[in-house]
Design a protein around this motif. Sequence first.
Motif: not given
Length: 252
Positions: A175-188, A226-241
């Motif tokens: 759901a959220r991530g920063d440029r260092h690859g730290n990630l937050v997931f949304h619920r299920a 530390v577990f993430v090497q690459r991050v891709v930011a989604l567009t609003p349309e991609q995130a909503a799909d």
Amino acid sequence: MDKVMATAEEALADVADGRSFAVGGFGLSGVPEVLIGALYESGASGLTVVSNNCGVDGRGLGILLAAGRIARVTGSYIGENKEFARQYLAGELEVELTPQGTLAERLRAGGCGIPAFYTPAGVGTQVAEGGLPWRYAPDGSVAMASPPKEVRTFHGVDHILEHAITTDFALVRAARGDRHGNLVFHRAARNFNPLAAMAGHITVAEVEELVEPGALDPHDIHLPGVFVQRVVALTPEQAADKGIEKRTVRER
């Protein structure tokens, strides 16, 4: 430290035939569909996939499956994907079925550097004794079956030895991530995503919202960068799909 890639295609530019992938998601929840789409567009084939399930017909890993790009699957669930069942029973696909909790721990163990572990799950079944069909022959006979597993007794209870899983790549969605690859997931949508990410030698995360380093409270981070090497930011349309596996409607 800035792990952001311009596009999903760029993030997977070094993928080749025969590579292995751990893929997050459960049903259609938390599935990295943009990265899967980029993998499809890459044309890579002969892939080995480790995932709870293989998507559904027409979405998620189902698009790679329908294109004949997947050679082997390690997972827990075949249902909801008719093409998966067809390929498996026709001998076109090698499938290793494993208990769901065992699959989760095999991925986590791989990420933690633990080569194997013992679990009581599957004792007294073909999971332990061997003989589960991994691949069928075209005539319906079993061409390849699972081998028996080592059994040991701890405190009077039998356990079987399960080996950890690591893969060349991991594809996850957050759901959220920063440029260092730290990630937050949304619920299920958290489901198998952190575990898949840990198992990949190169982990690529698609994030619905990209934030700057320091914007995420360390206590809220589900997976450290530390577990993430690459991050891709989604567009609003991609995130909503976001696909819904089944819609249930009841009369009011």
